[in-house]
Design a protein around this motif. Structure first.
Motif, PDB file in Angstrom:
ATOM      1  N   ALA A  10       0.826  -1.201   0.000  1.00  0.00           N
ATOM      2  CA  ALA A  10       0.000   0.000   0.000  1.00  0.00           C
ATOM      3  C   ALA A  10       0.860   1.251   0.000  1.00  0.00           C
ATOM      4  N   CYS A  11       1.930   1.226   0.773  1.00  0.00           N
ATOM      5  CA  CYS A  11       2.864   2.358   0.803  1.00  0.00           C
ATOM      6  C   CYS A  11       3.544   2.511  -0.551  1.00  0.00           C
ATOM      7  N   ARG A  12       3.939   1.387  -1.162  1.00  0.00           N
ATOM      8  CA  ARG A  12       4.589   1.436  -2.477  1.00  0.00           C
ATOM      9  C   ARG A  12       3.667   2.036  -3.523  1.00  0.00           C
ATOM     10  N   GLU A  13       2.403   1.694  -3.447  1.00  0.00           N
ATOM     11  CA  GLU A  13       1.447   2.137  -4.455  1.00  0.00           C
ATOM     12  C   GLU A  13       1.283   3.656  -4.464  1.00  0.00           C
ATOM     13  N   ARG A  14       1.579   4.272  -3.339  1.00  0.00           N
ATOM     14  CA  ARG A  14       1.461   5.729  -3.285  1.00  0.00           C
ATOM     15  C   ARG A  14       2.544   6.418  -4.100  1.00  0.00           C
ATOM     16  N   GLY A  15       3.596   5.678  -4.460  1.00  0.00           N
ATOM     17  CA  GLY A  15       4.599   6.180  -5.399  1.00  0.00           C
ATOM     18  C   GLY A  15       5.554   7.184  -4.782  1.00  0.00           C
ATOM     19  N   GLY A  16       6.069   8.073  -5.637  1.00  0.00           N
ATOM     20  CA  GLY A  16       7.014   9.093  -5.195  1.00  0.00           C
ATOM     21  C   GLY A  16       8.426   8.599  -5.014  1.00  0.00           C
ATOM     22  N   GLN A  17       8.770   7.468  -5.653  1.00  0.00           N
ATOM     23  CA  GLN A  17      10.105   6.897  -5.469  1.00  0.00           C
ATOM     24  C   GLN A  17      11.216   7.833  -5.939  1.00  0.00           C
ATOM     25  N   LEU A  18      10.945   8.622  -6.960  1.00  0.00           N
ATOM     26  CA  LEU A  18      11.995   9.492  -7.503  1.00  0.00           C
ATOM     27  C   LEU A  18      12.365  10.595  -6.524  1.00  0.00           C
ATOM     28  N   GLN A  19      11.487  10.889  -5.572  1.00  0.00           N
ATOM     29  CA  GLN A  19      11.776  11.907  -4.564  1.00  0.00           C
ATOM     30  C   GLN A  19      12.209  11.288  -3.235  1.00  0.00           C
ATOM     31  N   GLN A  20      12.462   9.966  -3.248  1.00  0.00           N
ATOM     32  CA  GLN A  20      12.866   9.253  -2.043  1.00  0.00           C
ATOM     33  C   GLN A  20      14.303   8.744  -2.177  1.00  0.00           C
ATOM     34  N   PRO A  21      14.948   8.458  -1.043  1.00  0.00           N
ATOM     35  CA  PRO A  21      16.286   7.863  -1.133  1.00  0.00           C
ATOM     36  C   PRO A  21      16.209   6.448  -1.695  1.00  0.00           C
ATOM     37  N   VAL A  22      17.042   6.145  -2.651  1.00  0.00           N
ATOM     38  CA  VAL A  22      17.136   4.800  -3.217  1.00  0.00           C
ATOM     39  C   VAL A  22      18.608   4.410  -3.201  1.00  0.00           C
ATOM     40  N   SER A  23      18.936   3.472  -2.340  1.00  0.00           N
ATOM     41  CA  SER A  23      20.309   2.991  -2.195  1.00  0.00           C
ATOM     42  C   SER A  23      20.275   1.473  -2.289  1.00  0.00           C
ATOM     43  N   ILE A  24      20.836   0.928  -3.351  1.00  0.00           N
ATOM     44  CA  ILE A  24      20.622  -0.472  -3.734  1.00  0.00           C
ATOM     45  C   ILE A  24      21.880  -1.295  -3.475  1.00  0.00           C
ATOM     46  N   TYR A  25      21.697  -2.438  -2.840  1.00  0.00           N
ATOM     47  CA  TYR A  25      22.774  -3.403  -2.636  1.00  0.00           C
ATOM     48  C   TYR A  25      22.563  -4.519  -3.648  1.00  0.00           C
ATOM     49  N   GLU A  26      23.457  -4.618  -4.636  1.00  0.00           N
ATOM     50  CA  GLU A  26      23.328  -5.630  -5.687  1.00  0.00           C
ATOM     51  C   GLU A  26      23.952  -6.936  -5.210  1.00  0.00           C
ATOM     52  N   VAL A  27      23.205  -8.034  -5.388  1.00  0.00           N
ATOM     53  CA  VAL A  27      23.599  -9.315  -4.793  1.00  0.00           C
ATOM     54  C   VAL A  27      23.508 -10.437  -5.807  1.00  0.00           C
ATOM     55  N   ASN A  28      24.527 -11.287  -5.806  1.00  0.00           N
ATOM     56  CA  ASN A  28      24.451 -12.587  -6.464  1.00  0.00           C
ATOM     57  C   ASN A  28      24.223 -13.629  -5.378  1.00  0.00           C
ATOM     58  N   LEU A  29      23.055 -14.267  -5.398  1.00  0.00           N
ATOM     59  CA  LEU A  29      22.687 -15.165  -4.301  1.00  0.00           C
ATOM     60  C   LEU A  29      23.624 -16.358  -4.182  1.00  0.00           C
ATOM     61  N   ALA A  30      24.254 -16.731  -5.283  1.00  0.00           N
ATOM     62  CA  ALA A  30      25.111 -17.921  -5.263  1.00  0.00           C
ATOM     63  C   ALA A  30      26.447 -17.672  -4.586  1.00  0.00           C
ATOM     64  N   SER A  31      26.836 -16.410  -4.409  1.00  0.00           N
ATOM     65  CA  SER A  31      28.194 -16.153  -3.928  1.00  0.00           C
ATOM     66  C   SER A  31      28.274 -15.075  -2.859  1.00  0.00           C
ATOM     67  N   TRP A  32      27.143 -14.579  -2.373  1.00  0.00           N
ATOM     68  CA  TRP A  32      27.227 -13.613  -1.279  1.00  0.00           C
ATOM     69  C   TRP A  32      27.871 -14.281  -0.063  1.00  0.00           C
ATOM     70  N   ARG A  33      27.349 -15.429   0.267  1.00  0.00           N
ATOM     71  CA  ARG A  33      27.946 -16.222   1.348  1.00  0.00           C
ATOM     72  C   ARG A  33      27.618 -17.683   1.080  1.00  0.00           C
ATOM     73  N   ARG A  34      28.602 -18.565   1.295  1.00  0.00           N
ATOM     74  CA  ARG A  34      28.384 -20.004   1.140  1.00  0.00           C
ATOM     75  C   ARG A  34      28.659 -20.719   2.451  1.00  0.00           C
ATOM     76  N   VAL A  35      28.502 -22.039   2.411  1.00  0.00           N
ATOM     77  CA  VAL A  35      28.742 -22.853   3.602  1.00  0.00           C
ATOM     78  C   VAL A  35      29.899 -23.795   3.282  1.00  0.00           C
ATOM     79  N   PRO A  36      31.152 -23.337   3.470  1.00  0.00           N
ATOM     80  CA  PRO A  36      32.308 -24.143   3.054  1.00  0.00           C
ATOM     81  C   PRO A  36      32.416 -25.477   3.775  1.00  0.00           C
ATOM     82  N   GLU A  37      31.960 -25.528   5.026  1.00  0.00           N
ATOM     83  CA  GLU A  37      32.065 -26.788   5.777  1.00  0.00           C
ATOM     84  C   GLU A  37      31.069 -27.831   5.305  1.00  0.00           C
TER      85      GLU A  37
END
Length: 714
Positions: A211-238
């Motif tokens: 509902a909050c998203r639908e109100r829009g206004g994203q261009l006037q809001q802070p947008v700081s994006i963390y780009e992630v590759n799910l396969a290599s952000w963190r693994r379980v070596p053990e």
């Protein structure tokens, strides 16, 4: 069951494995007779010469020392709607996924799965799977000739059953088995079968977020994006270096990103893809989140948790091309169905992939529906559209003679342009508040302008020019930067032409380009100081932000999709310092509206010192509109400390040092201005007031105007 030519009814079935077949009443289960084998292939038949009214029935088949009761899939009529087929063929059906592919249904009180596939040139299409021994003779589909669509309802198919389509082309040749283009789940690569997914409801609890998203206004809001590759952000070596599951990522990745105060996670493509080394950018299952990390419901659970905790989720979307794997879309029914027949339009030489035929209406329905699918079914907050430039230009990466001009004699791909405009228009109409983001690397005009103003209709565009120019500058030894200051300032010349994201993405830290920290010149201390100063410059520059994982703590090695990030580096203070800086940059960015409110408006930016080439210093103001305190930013890109450095400011009063990238807590030398500076009545930089500052070496300062209560000093 059919009418018999001589009157009455006849029932037939094809069960190659059966030794005997009985006909049972569908309601009482009473035996009605034995079917006779009329062909060695396993065709059985029973006639009722005096019976004219059709009735429900099922078979009891015996073979391989077992007896089983079966429903006849051919006694159920098609449940396809003519309106859906019409809109699909018209290219305007944006929810094709609701009936194409495999869907659980209950017909006439019988549970089963309805299969639907588009293959207009095929002579025969069969569903084969682990429920029929992969025998294409058993479940041949019904064709709707006008639409080129085939369907069949198969009773008794279980959840997660494996299946493919066996197709005879128009000449009767058997094609390699094909995965379902609309499959919502697939086998774990390198296995290639589609999987039935019966569960369609999920207990979402993110209605407040939506509902909050639908109100829009994203261009006037802070947008700081963390780009992630799910396969290599963190693994379980053990545990054999395995991937984290969607559930584990919800427990580990989400708290980390929240602690770092990013506003969004952007996931590299999760649509199922066969080759790990493609990073997801060559997808086969466009509707299936990769099973590498868990089930589709578990992926929904991950997104649900992001939304519950106030974090947006963006998804890389790849409508520009697809791989040539034989189980995929290529020559799906023996013809160029999804790809363009002309190789000049249908084959990508750089990536050895096939290009969608954007002039075919059913392909548009397929892609348009897929974009809508991720937003509607998975509550994704926006799509970053990959490789838009490759879609826009007919001559993209082609030599003279390798491409054909459009009907107007130009090099623009008019069909792809219309497709992009359609997708953006439809999605913004249906889902206001989402973000449609273009990775477009050329100067194509109006990428982020509305369609009715002649644009492509995206909300945001990656600023690849800014990224290339500024990284080139930062890679230079500081002694030479004075000759190249325009590389840091040129971006402002066109900053208002589009709604921009400033990207430091995965593409900049692979294939010999070095990691961000390794791009920086000088000894170890200077490398880290350079990176901190650059990140401060980026966060204070007009435009939304994107940073690829690992960059936030200065990973030394290039990104490797086959292993985890080098989290052990955080044992060292210099890496923890960069991480702390990025966290504080995000917090400062969110808290100072002048840093984001007028990102796409020239009224939000003003140069103070543009031409101080000799000292490699830049200074500017960010304005946020009425009642918003201005923010002054000064970057020093030399290793020299400048004391009593003067910079003009617009308003008298106190300027709080909200952030100093040279702070000791970030691994810097700790030089600065004691937390605040008071203005002097000395005009400077065409401003009525000025500040006398200490500029730390290789550092960026962020100064917020507070008030004139403390007065000025002369």
């Amino acid at each position: 069951m059919h009418d018999h030519p001589d009157g009455g009814l006849v029932v037939r079935c094809l069960l190659p494995w059966a030794e005997s077949v009985e006909l049972l009443d569908g309601k009482s289960g009473r035996k009605l007779g034995d079917l006779q084998k009329v062909h060695k292939s396993g065709l059985y038949e029973l006639s009722f010469k005096r019976r004219r009214n059709r009735f429900a029935y099922r078979f009891r088949a015996t073979g391989w020392q077992a007896s089983v009761e079966l429903e006849d899939p051919y006694r159920f009529s098609s449940c396809l709607a003519e309106s859906d087929l019409y809109l699909f063929n018209e290219g305007t059906q944006e929810k094709t996924y609701r009936w194409m592919g495999s869907h659980a249904k209950c017909l006439d009180g019988v549970d089963g799965v309805h299969f639907v596939v588009w293959a207009p040139a095929a002579r025969r299409v069969s569903v084969v799977g682990d429920f029929n021994g992969w025998d294409g003779r058993q479940h041949m589909m019904r064709k709707h000739p006008a639409a080129g669509v085939w369907d069949i309802f198969i009773p008794g198919v279980q959840d997660f059953a494996l299946y493919k389509y066996e197709i005879l082309d128009g000449d009767g040749h058997l094609l390699p088995l094909k995965a379902d283009p609309y499959a919502r789940s697939m086998q774990h690569p390198p296995e290639t079968a589609s999987r039935v997914l019966k569960s369609e409801s999920f207990p979402w609890c993110d209605s407040e977020w939506l509902a909050c998203r639908e109100r829009g206004g994203q261009l006037q809001q802070p947008v700081s994006i963390y780009e992630v590759n799910l396969a290599s952000w963190r693994r379980v070596p053990e545990e054999g270096n395995r991937y984290l599951s969607y559930a584990e990522l919800a427990d580990q990745l989400i708290p980390y990103v929240l602690d770092m105060d990013f506003t969004h996670i952007q996931l590299m493509p999760v649509s199922e893809f066969p080759f790990d080394g493609s990073w997801g950018y060559q997808p086969i299952g466009l509707y299936a989140p990769s099973i590498r990390f868990g089930t589709p419901d578990e992926f929904k659970g991950f997104i649900n948790q992001c939304h519950k905790r106030g974090l947006g989720v963006l998804l890389d979307w790849v409508p520009g091309h697809f791989p040539t794997d034989i189980h995929g879309l290529g020559r799906f029914d023996g013809t160029c169905l999804y790809e363009h027949m002309d190789k000049r339009k249908g084959f990508h030489p750089d990536w050895n992939t096939l290009i969608y035929n954007y002039g075919r209406r059913e392909v548009i329905s397929y892609l348009l529906s897929n974009a809508n699918f991720w937003i509607e079914e998975y509550h994704i907050d926006g799509l970053r559209v990959d490789a838009v430039a490759s879609m826009l230009y007919l001559d993209y990466s082609r030599e003279h003679g390798e491409w054909e001009p459009n009907e107007q004699g130009g090099r623009e791909n008019l069909e792809a342009i219309e497709f992009l405009r359609t997708v953006n228009t439809r999605l913004y109409q249906s889902h206001p508040g989402i973000l449609m983001i273009a990775e477009e690397s050329t100067a194509w005009p109006g990428v982020s302008k509305p369609v009715d103003q002649g644009g492509l209709g995206f909300g945001l565009k990656w600023n690849m020019g800014w990224m290339n120019d500024t990284l080139r500058y930062m890679e230079r030894d500081p002694i030479y930067r004075q000759h190249h200051q325009n590389e840091m300032t040129f971006g402002i010349m066109y900053a208002w032409s589009e709604h921009f994201i400033l990207p430091l993405s995965h593409d900049e830290v692979v294939h010999g380009k070095h990691s961000l920290i390794d791009k920086m010149p000088g000894d170890d201390w200077q490398k880290f100081a350079n990176l901190r100063a650059y990140l401060g410059f980026m966060w204070a520059h007009p435009g939304k932000k994107l940073l690829f994982m690992g960059g936030e703590f200065g990973q030394y090695h290039e990104w490797n999709h086959d292993k985890s990030l080098d989290w052990h580096l955080l044992r060292e203070q210099k890496h923890r310092g960069v991480q702390s800086l990025v966290r504080d940059l995000n917090r400062t960015y969110r808290s100072l509206s002048a840093l984001y409110r007028l990102d796409s408006d020239p009224a939000g930016f003003q140069w103070l010192q543009l031409n101080n080439h000799q000292l490699s210093i830049l200074a500017w103001i960010r304005w946020g509109g009425e009642s918003t305190p201005p923010v002054v930013i000064i970057s020093n890109f030399t290793p020299e400390t400048y004391r009593d450095y003067r910079a003009g400011v617009p308003w008298p009063g106190r300027y709080i040092e909200r952030l100093n990238t040279d702070g000791c807590e970030y691994g810097g030398s700790g030089q600065g201005n004691g937390g605040a500076v008071v203005t002097r009545d000395t005009p400077w930089d065409d401003q009525p007031q000025s500040l006398q500052l200490t500029l730390p070496p290789l550092a960026t300062l962020v100064l917020e105007w507070q008030s004139p209560d403390t007065g000025s000093i002369s």
